[in-house]
Design an enzyme around this catalytic site. Sequence first.
Site, PDB file in Angstrom:
ATOM      1  N   LYS A   5       0.853  -1.198   0.000  1.00 33.38           N
ATOM      2  CA  LYS A   5       0.000   0.000   0.000  1.00 33.38           C
ATOM      3  C   LYS A   5       0.889   1.248   0.000  1.00 33.38           C
ATOM      4  O   LYS A   5       2.118   1.144   0.182  1.00 33.38           O
ATOM      5  CB  LYS A   5      -0.929  -0.023   1.214  1.00 33.38           C
ATOM      6  CG  LYS A   5      -0.222  -0.010   2.544  1.00 33.38           C
ATOM      7  CD  LYS A   5      -1.209  -0.213   3.683  1.00 33.38           C
ATOM      8  CE  LYS A   5      -0.475  -0.366   4.988  1.00 33.38           C
ATOM      9  NZ  LYS A   5      -0.997   0.395   6.077  1.00 33.38           N
ATOM     10  N   ARG A 103      -9.751   0.209  15.592  1.00 35.76           N
ATOM     11  CA  ARG A 103      -9.926   0.723  14.242  1.00 35.76           C
ATOM     12  C   ARG A 103     -11.008  -0.119  13.580  1.00 35.76           C
ATOM     13  O   ARG A 103     -12.080  -0.266  14.143  1.00 35.76           O
ATOM     14  CB  ARG A 103      -8.569   0.618  13.528  1.00 35.76           C
ATOM     15  CG  ARG A 103      -8.204   1.776  12.668  1.00 35.76           C
ATOM     16  CD  ARG A 103      -6.742   1.805  12.260  1.00 35.76           C
ATOM     17  NE  ARG A 103      -6.282   0.641  11.507  1.00 35.76           N
ATOM     18  CZ  ARG A 103      -5.083   0.537  10.931  1.00 35.76           C
ATOM     19  NH1 ARG A 103      -4.236   1.534  11.027  1.00 35.76           N
ATOM     20  NH2 ARG A 103      -4.721  -0.538  10.271  1.00 35.76           N
ATOM     21  N   HIS A 132      -5.303  -6.998  13.485  1.00 34.95           N
ATOM     22  CA  HIS A 132      -4.122  -6.147  13.340  1.00 34.95           C
ATOM     23  C   HIS A 132      -3.619  -5.777  14.732  1.00 34.95           C
ATOM     24  O   HIS A 132      -4.407  -5.455  15.617  1.00 34.95           O
ATOM     25  CB  HIS A 132      -4.479  -4.896  12.535  1.00 34.95           C
ATOM     26  CG  HIS A 132      -3.276  -4.104  12.098  1.00 34.95           C
ATOM     27  ND1 HIS A 132      -2.123  -4.693  11.640  1.00 34.95           N
ATOM     28  CD2 HIS A 132      -3.055  -2.765  12.036  1.00 34.95           C
ATOM     29  CE1 HIS A 132      -1.242  -3.756  11.323  1.00 34.95           C
ATOM     30  NE2 HIS A 132      -1.777  -2.576  11.558  1.00 34.95           N
ATOM     31  N   ARG A 188       2.080 -10.541   7.309  1.00 39.70           N
ATOM     32  CA  ARG A 188       1.850  -9.337   6.499  1.00 39.70           C
ATOM     33  C   ARG A 188       2.991  -8.332   6.679  1.00 39.70           C
ATOM     34  O   ARG A 188       2.811  -7.282   7.289  1.00 39.70           O
ATOM     35  CB  ARG A 188       0.530  -8.669   6.917  1.00 39.70           C
ATOM     36  CG  ARG A 188      -0.724  -9.532   6.748  1.00 39.70           C
ATOM     37  CD  ARG A 188      -1.979  -8.680   6.838  1.00 39.70           C
ATOM     38  NE  ARG A 188      -2.033  -7.866   8.039  1.00 39.70           N
ATOM     39  CZ  ARG A 188      -2.646  -8.232   9.163  1.00 39.70           C
ATOM     40  NH1 ARG A 188      -3.282  -9.376   9.238  1.00 39.70           N
ATOM     41  NH2 ARG A 188      -2.630  -7.437  10.205  1.00 39.70           N
ATOM     42  N   TYR A 232      13.143  31.667   2.371  1.00 39.97           N
ATOM     43  CA  TYR A 232      12.045  32.502   2.878  1.00 39.97           C
ATOM     44  C   TYR A 232      12.296  32.979   4.305  1.00 39.97           C
ATOM     45  O   TYR A 232      12.818  32.236   5.124  1.00 39.97           O
ATOM     46  CB  TYR A 232      10.727  31.712   2.873  1.00 39.97           C
ATOM     47  CG  TYR A 232      10.219  31.396   1.481  1.00 39.97           C
ATOM     48  CD1 TYR A 232       9.786  32.413   0.630  1.00 39.97           C
ATOM     49  CD2 TYR A 232      10.177  30.090   1.020  1.00 39.97           C
ATOM     50  CE1 TYR A 232       9.319  32.121  -0.646  1.00 39.97           C
ATOM     51  CE2 TYR A 232       9.705  29.787  -0.250  1.00 39.97           C
ATOM     52  CZ  TYR A 232       9.283  30.808  -1.073  1.00 39.97           C
ATOM     53  OH  TYR A 232       8.830  30.532  -2.338  1.00 39.97           O
ATOM     54  N   CYS A 279      12.077  24.738   0.838  1.00 40.55           N
ATOM     55  CA  CYS A 279      11.005  25.317   0.013  1.00 40.55           C
ATOM     56  C   CYS A 279      10.198  24.194  -0.646  1.00 40.55           C
ATOM     57  O   CYS A 279      10.534  23.022  -0.515  1.00 40.55           O
ATOM     58  CB  CYS A 279      11.599  26.190  -1.088  1.00 40.55           C
ATOM     59  SG  CYS A 279      12.726  27.451  -0.497  1.00 40.55           S
ATOM     60  N   ASP A 281      10.083  23.376  -3.735  1.00 40.80           N
ATOM     61  CA  ASP A 281      10.810  22.675  -4.804  1.00 40.80           C
ATOM     62  C   ASP A 281      12.326  22.695  -4.635  1.00 40.80           C
ATOM     63  O   ASP A 281      13.044  22.166  -5.488  1.00 40.80           O
ATOM     64  CB  ASP A 281      10.501  23.316  -6.171  1.00 40.80           C
ATOM     65  CG  ASP A 281       9.044  23.683  -6.291  1.00 40.80           C
ATOM     66  OD1 ASP A 281       8.215  22.761  -6.169  1.00 40.80           O
ATOM     67  OD2 ASP A 281       8.716  24.874  -6.461  1.00 40.80           O
TER      68      ASP A 281
HETATM   69  C1  LIG Z   1      -3.456  -4.308   8.336  1.00 43.30           C
HETATM   70  C2  LIG Z   1      -2.001  -4.122   8.155  1.00 43.30           C
HETATM   71  N1  LIG Z   1      -1.199  -5.197   8.138  1.00 43.30           N
HETATM   72  C3  LIG Z   1       0.138  -5.096   7.981  1.00 43.30           C
HETATM   73  C4  LIG Z   1       0.742  -3.858   7.853  1.00 43.30           C
HETATM   74  C5  LIG Z   1       2.240  -3.786   7.704  1.00 43.30           C
HETATM   75  O1  LIG Z   1       2.817  -3.201   8.837  1.00 43.30           O
HETATM   76  P1  LIG Z   1       4.406  -3.026   8.944  1.00 43.30           P
HETATM   77  O2  LIG Z   1       4.756  -2.057   7.877  1.00 43.30           O
HETATM   78  O3  LIG Z   1       4.626  -2.500  10.304  1.00 43.30           O
HETATM   79  O4  LIG Z   1       4.991  -4.373   8.698  1.00 43.30           O
HETATM   80  C6  LIG Z   1      -0.043  -2.709   7.886  1.00 43.30           C
HETATM   81  C7  LIG Z   1       0.582  -1.392   7.775  1.00 43.30           C
HETATM   82  O5  LIG Z   1       0.234  -0.424   8.358  1.00 43.30           O
HETATM   83  C8  LIG Z   1      -1.456  -2.850   8.039  1.00 43.30           C
HETATM   84  O6  LIG Z   1      -2.256  -1.781   8.074  1.00 43.30           O
END
Ligand SMILES: Cc1ncc(COP(=O)(O)O)c(C=O)c1O
Length: 341
Positions: A5, A103, A132, A188, A232, A279, A281
């Site tokens: 992601k 969450r 999670h 994950r 600036y 800045c 850029d």
């Molecule tokens: C649901 C879920 N699983 C796994 C991860 C991966 O976490 P990390 O980057 O700490 O391994 C995230 C990241 O925020 C997440 O939202």
Amino acid sequence: MAIVKANAYGHGAVETAQALARQGIRRFAVASLDEGIALRQAGLSASIVVLGAIFEEQVSDLIAHRLTPVVSDERILPALAKAAHSHPTPYPVHIKVETGMGRLGFSPEELLTLLDNPLLHSPLQVEGMMTHLADADGKDSTVTERQLGEFRAALEQITQRGRTLPLVHAANSAAIVRFPDAHFSLVRPGIMLYGYHTLPATVPAPDLKPVLSLRTTIAQLRTIPQGGTVSYNGTFVATRPTRIAVLPIGYADGYSRQLSHRGSVLIQGHRTPIVGLVCMDMTMVDVTDIAQLQVGETVTLIGQQGQESIWADEVAGWIGTIPYEVLCGIGSRVPRLYEPA
Ligand SMILES: Cc1ncc(COP(=O)(O)O)c(C=O)c1O
């Protein structure tokens, strides 16, 4: 299940997912529908789970692109079932159990009623159960152990009802290292794929190598007199004749304005301080102490030069944030170049 992601934490989701797929990774996860569609359109055929909230108006696109939703609210099921109706096989969904992140997700009590919902037998099918962890990288393991205990109890209730457990997953990077019993059937990893740990120093962790370097080049060199100012609001006033290098990167590229007067970059292997305000850029650094310097010289903002290195966790420390934010903040203007490992 590789977490790609937020543009693979800034690394480029398509290229990262393709590289991981070449190494045999068969499951990916993104946060949003659009992120999933982008991967499908780039030709990724592996399973892609959408971790974030799904809205009713998104379900037809979701299913058209064979993306696997994480269900955290029963009210989405009729829309999902309707859109999945013509799918030749039961459509996979994952269910999120809320055990302490505060969450998304079902409480363990809600879970049992949910699983009686006939839509989850056809045309939908529960492929995965997940939770999670909120504190896997925290000082001690109490919160995580409590969360895992709750999750396990919920899973047990399910098996006691004679249901077979689908894929089960809970562990983010920190938990992968620290809580082997949280591995279940899938893990994950996010940040560790990109070469960082966020664990307390007391936890033994494998050596990782950061994947990404952020580099620019010197666009201009100029000498300002004592008393001259930079950027600036004139917040940098030269106390001596000062050689300034102008770097064509700024906060619009994700190089935080909070690095003003705080951060350093590497030039010819030397740590070189940022002067004046960053800045949109451009960023200016004081190169007075570096003798031979040319326009076009490489500047490393994150990475290694000679014996010196600055990694995203150090940059994060300068501005009171975490390496995640530094990495995934790298803007879309910054070209991503990929080298074979
Ligand atoms: C649901 C879920 N699983 C796994 C991860 C991966 O976490 P990390 O980057 O700490 O391994 C995230 C990241 O925020 C997440 O939202």
